[in-house]
Design a protein around this motif. Sequence first.
Motif, PDB file in Angstrom:
ATOM      1  N   UNK A  28      -3.737   3.328  -2.075  1.00 35.31           N
ATOM      2  CA  UNK A  28      -3.579   3.277  -3.507  1.00 35.31           C
ATOM      3  C   UNK A  28      -3.158   1.921  -2.788  1.00 35.31           C
ATOM      4  N   UNK A  29      -3.867   0.477  -3.619  1.00 37.14           N
ATOM      5  CA  UNK A  29      -3.490  -0.688  -3.258  1.00 37.14           C
ATOM      6  C   UNK A  29      -2.148  -0.632  -4.844  1.00 37.14           C
ATOM      7  N   UNK A  30      -0.613  -0.434  -4.607  1.00 36.11           N
ATOM      8  CA  UNK A  30       0.051  -0.954  -5.614  1.00 36.11           C
ATOM      9  C   UNK A  30       0.315  -2.116  -6.149  1.00 36.11           C
ATOM     10  N   UNK A  31       0.453  -3.437  -4.886  1.00 39.86           N
ATOM     11  CA  UNK A  31       0.498  -4.625  -6.210  1.00 39.86           C
ATOM     12  C   UNK A  31       0.025  -5.392  -4.314  1.00 39.86           C
ATOM     13  N   UNK A  32       0.003  -7.184  -4.829  1.00 40.11           N
ATOM     14  CA  UNK A  32      -0.117  -8.361  -3.784  1.00 40.11           C
ATOM     15  C   UNK A  32       0.433  -8.694  -4.239  1.00 40.11           C
ATOM     16  N   UNK A  33       0.685  -9.607  -3.252  1.00 35.80           N
ATOM     17  CA  UNK A  33       0.955 -11.413  -3.290  1.00 35.80           C
ATOM     18  C   UNK A  33       0.729 -12.285  -2.174  1.00 35.80           C
ATOM     19  N   UNK A  34       0.949 -13.739  -2.547  1.00 40.14           N
ATOM     20  CA  UNK A  34       0.665 -14.302  -1.877  1.00 40.14           C
ATOM     21  C   UNK A  34       1.956 -14.892  -0.730  1.00 40.14           C
ATOM     22  N   UNK A  35       1.794 -14.639   0.213  1.00 39.73           N
ATOM     23  CA  UNK A  35       2.468 -14.149   1.685  1.00 39.73           C
ATOM     24  C   UNK A  35       2.589 -16.619   2.108  1.00 39.73           C
ATOM     25  N   UNK A  36       4.078 -16.594   2.274  1.00 38.15           N
ATOM     26  CA  UNK A  36       4.058 -17.726   3.502  1.00 38.15           C
ATOM     27  C   UNK A  36       3.017 -17.958   4.078  1.00 38.15           C
ATOM     28  N   UNK A  37       2.202 -19.512   4.443  1.00 35.64           N
ATOM     29  CA  UNK A  37       2.246 -19.927   6.171  1.00 35.64           C
ATOM     30  C   UNK A  37       2.904 -20.524   6.809  1.00 35.64           C
ATOM     31  N   UNK A  44       0.801  -1.542   0.025  1.00 32.90           N
ATOM     32  CA  UNK A  44       0.176   0.101   0.277  1.00 32.90           C
ATOM     33  C   UNK A  44       0.926   0.666  -0.147  1.00 32.90           C
ATOM     34  N   UNK A  45       0.315   2.569  -0.605  1.00 28.69           N
ATOM     35  CA  UNK A  45       0.919   3.841  -0.355  1.00 28.69           C
ATOM     36  C   UNK A  45      -0.012   5.050  -0.153  1.00 28.69           C
ATOM     37  N   UNK A  46       0.513   5.925   0.594  1.00 25.82           N
ATOM     38  CA  UNK A  46      -1.003   6.726   1.482  1.00 25.82           C
ATOM     39  C   UNK A  46      -0.408   8.114   1.065  1.00 25.82           C
ATOM     40  N   UNK A  47      -1.214   9.031   0.819  1.00 32.17           N
ATOM     41  CA  UNK A  47      -1.334  10.340   0.666  1.00 32.17           C
ATOM     42  C   UNK A  47      -2.106  11.028   1.713  1.00 32.17           C
ATOM     43  N   UNK A  48      -1.579  11.878   3.140  1.00 34.14           N
ATOM     44  CA  UNK A  48      -2.050  12.376   4.215  1.00 34.14           C
ATOM     45  C   UNK A  48      -1.848  13.469   3.715  1.00 34.14           C
ATOM     46  N   UNK A  49      -3.034  14.241   4.014  1.00 36.64           N
ATOM     47  CA  UNK A  49      -3.623  15.820   4.332  1.00 36.64           C
ATOM     48  C   UNK A  49      -3.942  16.128   5.306  1.00 36.64           C
ATOM     49  N   UNK A  50      -2.853  16.433   6.734  1.00 39.30           N
ATOM     50  CA  UNK A  50      -2.651  17.010   7.761  1.00 39.30           C
ATOM     51  C   UNK A  50      -3.594  17.407   8.349  1.00 39.30           C
ATOM     52  N   UNK A  51      -4.918  16.932   9.682  1.00 36.81           N
ATOM     53  CA  UNK A  51      -5.543  18.135   9.907  1.00 36.81           C
ATOM     54  C   UNK A  51      -4.858  18.401  12.030  1.00 36.81           C
ATOM     55  N   UNK A  92     -11.231  -6.269  -2.690  1.00 38.89           N
ATOM     56  CA  UNK A  92     -12.352  -6.009  -3.901  1.00 38.89           C
ATOM     57  C   UNK A  92     -11.688  -4.798  -4.590  1.00 38.89           C
ATOM     58  N   UNK A  93     -10.140  -4.323  -4.562  1.00 39.29           N
ATOM     59  CA  UNK A  93      -9.150  -3.351  -5.316  1.00 39.29           C
ATOM     60  C   UNK A  93      -8.661  -4.160  -6.065  1.00 39.29           C
ATOM     61  N   UNK A  94      -8.200  -3.728  -7.453  1.00 39.12           N
ATOM     62  CA  UNK A  94      -6.851  -4.394  -8.370  1.00 39.12           C
ATOM     63  C   UNK A  94      -5.966  -2.781  -7.968  1.00 39.12           C
ATOM     64  N   UNK A  95      -4.210  -3.543  -8.956  1.00 40.78           N
ATOM     65  CA  UNK A  95      -3.167  -3.069  -8.020  1.00 40.78           C
ATOM     66  C   UNK A  95      -3.468  -1.274  -8.875  1.00 40.78           C
ATOM     67  N   UNK A  96      -3.040  -0.648  -8.111  1.00 41.27           N
ATOM     68  CA  UNK A  96      -3.209   0.456  -9.060  1.00 41.27           C
ATOM     69  C   UNK A  96      -4.574   1.559  -8.531  1.00 41.27           C
ATOM     70  N   UNK A  97      -5.470   0.962  -7.897  1.00 45.35           N
ATOM     71  CA  UNK A  97      -7.601   1.280  -7.960  1.00 45.35           C
ATOM     72  C   UNK A  97      -6.398   2.540  -6.889  1.00 45.35           C
ATOM     73  N   UNK A  98      -7.326   3.299  -6.457  1.00 44.23           N
ATOM     74  CA  UNK A  98      -6.968   4.446  -4.969  1.00 44.23           C
ATOM     75  C   UNK A  98      -8.645   4.255  -4.836  1.00 44.23           C
ATOM     76  N   UNK A  99      -8.136   4.662  -3.145  1.00 43.83           N
ATOM     77  CA  UNK A  99      -9.332   5.030  -2.456  1.00 43.83           C
ATOM     78  C   UNK A  99      -9.289   6.027  -1.532  1.00 43.83           C
ATOM     79  N   UNK A 100     -10.635   6.368  -1.177  1.00 46.86           N
ATOM     80  CA  UNK A 100     -10.077   8.189  -0.507  1.00 46.86           C
ATOM     81  C   UNK A 100     -10.922   9.283  -1.484  1.00 46.86           C
ATOM     82  N   UNK A 101     -11.133  10.610  -0.913  1.00 48.44           N
ATOM     83  CA  UNK A 101     -10.496  10.355   0.627  1.00 48.44           C
ATOM     84  C   UNK A 101     -11.845  10.290   1.500  1.00 48.44           C
ATOM     85  N   UNK A 102     -10.611   9.495   2.603  1.00 50.25           N
ATOM     86  CA  UNK A 102     -10.968   9.273   3.433  1.00 50.25           C
ATOM     87  C   UNK A 102     -10.591   9.846   4.626  1.00 50.25           C
TER      88      UNK A 102
END
Length: 448
Positions: A276-285, A182-189, A256-266
Motif C-alpha cells: 500500500x502507498x500510504x502517503x507521499x512527500x517531497x524530500x529535501x535535496x 509504504x506498508x505491506x502484508x506478507x503471506x510467507x512461503x 503511478x499510484x495515489x495514496x491509499x491504493x494497493x497493488x498485489x498480490x505479487x
Amino acid sequence: MKKLPFFASALVLAPLLAACLLLAPNAQAQSVEPLDGIAAVVDEDVILRSELDRAVRNILTQYAGRPGQLPPRDVLERQVLERLILVRLQTARAQATGVSVSDAEVDAAIANIASQNNSTPEQLRQQLVRDGLSYPEFRNSLRDELMIQRLRQRFAQSRISVSDAEVDAALATQGNAMQYRLAHILVALPEGATAEQIATGEQKIEGVKGLLERGEMDFSAAAVRYSDSQNALEGGDLGWRTIDEIPAAFAGSIRGMQPGQIIGPLRGPSGFQLLQLVETRQGAQATSGGGMVTQYQARHILIRAEDGAEDGQAKAKIDTLRARIAGGADFVEVARANSEDTRTKSAGGDLGWFNADDFGPLFGAQVTALEDGQVSAPFRTDAGWHVVQRIGSRQVDATDENRRAMVRETIGQRKLEDDWNRFLREMRGEAYVDIRTGANADDATSGG
C-alpha cells in the motif's frame, strides 16, 4: 565496487527503545526466572512460557483501547514467539562471531535513549519501573539489540557494495526527491515451498485482499492480524523511502499510484505480498556542505582477529605479509591470496575512492599519513589487523559528493534489507526450533 561507509554503525536509538520495550524478556531471562513451562527450544537455548507471556502483555498494553486491531490470541502469540526466536538466533550468531557489547556501551545507549525522550537515565529507569518493566531485563534486551545491530553491520560490510555505475544511474533518474511511505502484508512461503503450500498462501493473500476491497478492514489492521512479516505488529509500516529504496518489482507501479491504493498480490522471494502507498512527500535535496574535500584511493589487506590468542596469531600473520611486500612482493597479489576482506579480496584489496572518515578514524588516520604509493605498517581496528597502500588522492566538490553519498547509502540500504531478510530466513530455516506451545506445537520443529 565501493564499500559502503559504516552506515550501520550509527545506532538509531528510538527504534531500539521500542524494540526493547517489546522484547524485554530476553536471552538472559532464564537465569533470573524460576523454572517454568518452555514455549520453544531454539538450538541449545530455550524461550520460557513466562517470557512469551510478558512479551504478549507488552503488546496488549500498547494496543489498549484498540483490541480489535490485534489478531486472535493464538495468532498474536505465534507472531511474538517468532520475534523472540529470531532475537535468540541473531544474538547467538553475534556471540559466535565475536560480537560483544560492554556495560559502558549499554550505559551510553541508555543515556542517548533518555536524551531523545527528554529525560535522564534515572528518569527512564523510574518510568520503566512504573510501567511494570524490569530495568535489568531492559538493559539485557538493549544489549541484545546492540549486538544484533553490530551483527548486521558486519554483514553489510562483508556483503553489500554499490558500484559507481549504480550511483550514476540513480542520479540520472533522480529528477526530484519524492519520497513514498509504504506498508505491506506478507503471506510467507517456506524455502522450497510445495505446490500445495503455494496454493494455500495464494488463497490466503487473495482472501486478505478481498477483505480490504470490501472495506471490512483497513490495511494496518489487516497487517497486524494476517501478515507474517516481522513488522506485522506495526501495521506493516515500511517507513519513508525514495524510489531507489523500493524493490524494482514495485518501483514502476508506485510512481503511478495515489495514496491509499494497493497493488498485489505479487510473488517475491519471501512469499506473496500486498503493498500500500500510504502517503507521499517531497524530500529535501542534498545541497549543504559545499566546498572542496580530499578523497583517497587505497587498497588494503585485512586479517580478522578476536581478543586473546587469535589476536596474536593475526598480528604475526599480518607482520609476515608486510615483510613480504617490503621484500618486493606485489601488494595486489598478496591481498588476493591472503586478505580476509571477502568484498575486496578478488580486486587485490582495492577500496576505491573514499573520504578519510568513511572507514573509521583509525583507518583514516593511517591513510592520510601516507604518501601516494606508500604502504603502512600493520595497524589494528575493530575489524582486525590491516596493511594499507595509498594509491592516490583528489579534490572533489563536497556538494556533489554528498549527493552521491546519499544515493549510495539508499541503494546500499535497499540491498542490505533484501539480503539481511534472506539471511534471517536461512538462519531460521537451518536452526533447530521446537515450538511447544499453541495448536501446532507438535509440528513446529524445523531446521537440523
